[in-house]
Design a protein around this motif. Sequence first.
Motif, PDB file in Angstrom:
ATOM      1  N   MET A  97      -7.392  -5.733   4.824  1.00 52.96           N
ATOM      2  CA  MET A  97      -7.002  -6.750   3.850  1.00 52.96           C
ATOM      3  C   MET A  97      -6.551  -8.052   4.542  1.00 52.96           C
ATOM      4  O   MET A  97      -6.855  -9.152   4.077  1.00 52.96           O
TER       5      MET A  97
ATOM      6  N   LEU B 268      -9.359 -10.243   5.333  1.00 57.28           N
ATOM      7  CA  LEU B 268      -9.817 -11.023   4.185  1.00 57.28           C
ATOM      8  C   LEU B 268      -8.846 -12.150   3.844  1.00 57.28           C
ATOM      9  O   LEU B 268      -9.262 -13.230   3.413  1.00 57.28           O
TER      10      LEU B 268
ATOM     11  N   LEU C 285     -11.803  -0.868   4.175  1.00 53.59           N
ATOM     12  CA  LEU C 285     -11.049  -0.220   3.099  1.00 53.59           C
ATOM     13  C   LEU C 285     -11.539   1.227   2.911  1.00 53.59           C
ATOM     14  O   LEU C 285     -10.750   2.136   2.632  1.00 53.59           O
TER      15      LEU C 285
ATOM     16  N   LEU D 120       0.818  -1.208   0.000  1.00 55.86           N
ATOM     17  CA  LEU D 120       0.000   0.000   0.000  1.00 55.86           C
ATOM     18  C   LEU D 120       0.855   1.262   0.000  1.00 55.86           C
ATOM     19  O   LEU D 120       0.430   2.312  -0.475  1.00 55.86           O
TER      20      LEU D 120
ATOM     21  N   LEU E 173     -16.929  -9.660   3.018  1.00 57.98           N
ATOM     22  CA  LEU E 173     -16.534  -8.638   2.038  1.00 57.98           C
ATOM     23  C   LEU E 173     -17.038  -7.274   2.472  1.00 57.98           C
ATOM     24  O   LEU E 173     -16.314  -6.272   2.348  1.00 57.98           O
TER      25      LEU E 173
ATOM     26  N   GLY F 281      -5.739  -0.003   5.930  1.00 63.38           N
ATOM     27  CA  GLY F 281      -5.771  -0.836   4.715  1.00 63.38           C
ATOM     28  C   GLY F 281      -5.223  -2.225   4.993  1.00 63.38           C
ATOM     29  O   GLY F 281      -5.815  -3.229   4.605  1.00 63.38           O
TER      30      GLY F 281
END
Lengths: 613, 376
Positions: free
Chosen positions: B320, B323, B300, B185, B293, B316
């Motif tokens: 992530m 997930l 996000l 990122l 999600l 971020g």
Amino acid sequence: MSRFALKDHFRESRLINDRLIFSAIFVGLLFIVVMVRLAVLQILEYEHFDSLSNKNRVDIEALPPQRGLIYDRNGVVLAENIPTFSLELIPENVPNIDKSLQELASLFAMTDAEISDLKQQINQERRFRQVVVRQRLTEQEVAIFSVNRHRFPGIDVIGRLIRHYPQGALFSHTVGYVGRINERDQKTIDEKNYKGTLHIGKTGIEKRYETLLHGTVGYQQVETNVQGRVVRELHRTVPVSGDELFLHMDINLQRVAAKELGTFNGAVVALEPKTGGVLAMVSKPDFDANSFVSGISSKEYALLRDSPNRPLYDRAARGHYPPGSTLKPFVALAGLEQGVINEHSQSTCPGWFTLPGQEHRYRCWKSHGHGPVDLKKAVSQSCDVYFYELSHALGIDRMHNFLDLFGFGHRTDIDIPSEGMGLSPSREWKRNARNQAWYPGETLISGIGQGFNQTTPIQLAHATAVLAMRGLNISPQVARASRRSGQSELQLITKKKAEALPMVNRMHWETVIDSMVEVVHGERGTARHVSEGLSFKVAGKTGTAQVFGIKQDEEYDADTLSKKLHDHALFIAFAPADDPEFVVAVVVENGGSGSKTAAPIAHKMIKQYFKNR
Amino acid sequence: MSSLITDYQNPQRWSMTKALSKLHLDALLLLGLFTLLSAGLMILFSAGDQDIDLLFRQLIRMSAAFVVLLVISNVHPDRMRDSAYWLYATGLILLVAVLVFGHEGKGAQRWLDLGLFRFQPSELMKLAVPLLVATYLAERPLPPTLSRLFVGLVMIIVPSFLIARQPDLGTALLIASSGLLVVFLSGISWRLIIGFLTASTAALPVLWYVMHDYQRQRVLTFLNPEKDPLGSGYHIIQSKIAIGSGGLFGRGWLEGTQSQLAFLPERSTDFIFAVIAEEFGLLGVGLILLLYLLIAGRGLYIASQAQSSFARLLAGSISMTFLVYVFVNVGMVTGLLPVVGVPLPLVSYGGTSMVTLLAGFGILMSIHTHRRMMSP
């Protein structure tokens, strides 16, 4: 911070946001990949996995049938099934057998030897067959295991009916026993019907009537979890119990026979001559049949097997003994039938007999001789010289052929497995078996039931029954009838053989039987004490069979001979003599003399049988 | 706090969102988390042999984890940045301590017994690594220079290596990826990224060499699960049967035979996703994945709205990584990835990861709710 280039916040946030957007897109793609994968599994391959899942949970379990009970003629139970709890292990369901066994050992204080025995057993068994870890758990042991059950996948307490012989050793040879199905058994059985069954008849009636007694296996469809434990039952087909078996045997006669034989080795067989039914069949020494059911330890087994007295050996059906003088009535009958002698033929007994042109003296048991002897005296006083003369005149072939009719040298076809054959010698037999010529002297000693002659106690009893029935030959049988589970009527077990012997003169029977009555009732009969207290006539014959060869001019002296070399004592009898209902044959190994050791046992048996008359 | 009470007493000025933001909580993220946690409890009831005690223990963990979330969300992101080095250093020391004194569980040393409770230092590192890397890289203009990038990578590799030695390859990879996500990122050039990916592929044989036997076994089984159906392939085979037999709509709650009859191993922990798939079908797992999600999406969004590069990188990375957890677990259960022992976040039974995950969401909420106060 100010020493370095200034941070451009706007540029940095755009840079990071671009990467965040890229990440979001990448994650979206991953999501699609995963959803596609799931769709493949759950939609395209649904049927495949669905059937796998069903297979996973449904299991077919065998329900072993209850083994048929065995009764004696009075309805006394000889073999039954008692509920026990045993700890059983199915190797394929136990993840770590060594570990589980170690933990079990500490739970139940099992010895290392037991554990290594079990391991060996597990290695020999097939992976899906249950292995009994521990038999006959106490309630406390069941409780202990139940608490710890979760630690032992693939091991469970199973309630089972196991065979029990309430009479212990009394019928150990005749009824026999069941034992674990071994590899050899597995070759002969219908594997489907024996699913879930642990035991199979190993000897005696249990073996002979295995198919009747076993019954038909049932099934249950069950839902199981991964450890093979049943979660619920879906469907059940009940097993059909084995047939009940009713024997001719009488526990009271059996008890008397066992008691009277006492510490002697030997056998007693009692028959019902009119039916061929076996009333008693005792072989001593015996053993507790129950010890084989729960799996006998190798040490215990070795003790039984290697005992010099051979308790496992069924002497009544398999023991071979020279018949001795008990053969004489049959030889006498052969003489009459063949016209060699008649009722009144006389001979003289000086105490010995010599063949023409030979020096060798064949001695009578009475060394100073019986003097003048006719058939009646020859049988009742068991004169050897009379029978030397008679058999010499008959010749071995005629004698052998006649004895054949009474089943000497042949199996009686009794319903007990592995019956002995006996031996009735002949010229032909000697040529085939030994490649030797027959000597005339051998005919003489054959005529008094010595030499090559060998009979089994059941054979002797059977031959006596044929004689008692005046030529009606019925093969002996232990089992009388069977009964299907849930039915009330008995099904008779049919005889194999019942035929009349071809005879020239029916009066010959009575002549011989009269001479046998004289044995018991005559003033000088060898078994005169048998008649004591009896209101009917008994026909009998004593026999004393040599174990030890005595040289010429030597005396048999019981005191100086070791017990192993003492003569075998034999006695055959039937009663009442004119209308026989009861036949008995007694063989006492190293018992000394037939009249002193064997006849009293027969006397007790006769008294027991006719007790209520 | 007092203004919250006054706001509450004045219905005209009171709104749920406002009340929550006073507590430094984000309403949408909270809604997503609550939905997921409730669904998780329901599934756990079915997967855990309908054991109420088990459910109760999980509920207690959730509450404890939620308290942690509440506390962390009230910590200003700047304070987090300030403590980044200390947290990281503490974590490293504890990791070394675990290797020396740790408790063994299932052949791996992961636990540190602190008397009252047992603690997994690797859980602390899950947050400390991205926090430190984000702090370190945001100190200077982005994208970072090569030398700063190198230092950042060392910060990632050292704890990952220590955790891999425990051995806990799954956690090591997750921690590494949380750090690497910060690096990604931070805007390093694509050439570097591609070069790095190539280099890691080349390093795979080295990884094979340092792996423990059981880890190698897992990879081998992953490549051919049917080869060892009663041993290490058993998990995957049973899990695939459970998922596949669920079909489109599933067998229904508490009706999955694979799960209820205990054919599915570790069904309340690492393999709970297969229970969802068996009992609720493709539809059920689709909804759960969508929920993940949405939660991550909100994270996000929070990252994109953050007002410092440090906060953006951290938020971020946390979103992530969440997930990544999900995909690694689902990939493992569906047979796409090797069995590495990563729980399904917020659904699998287990305490430490629950606390760490909600603490992460606490950071996200803190970043989002402290925005205005950061504005000049």
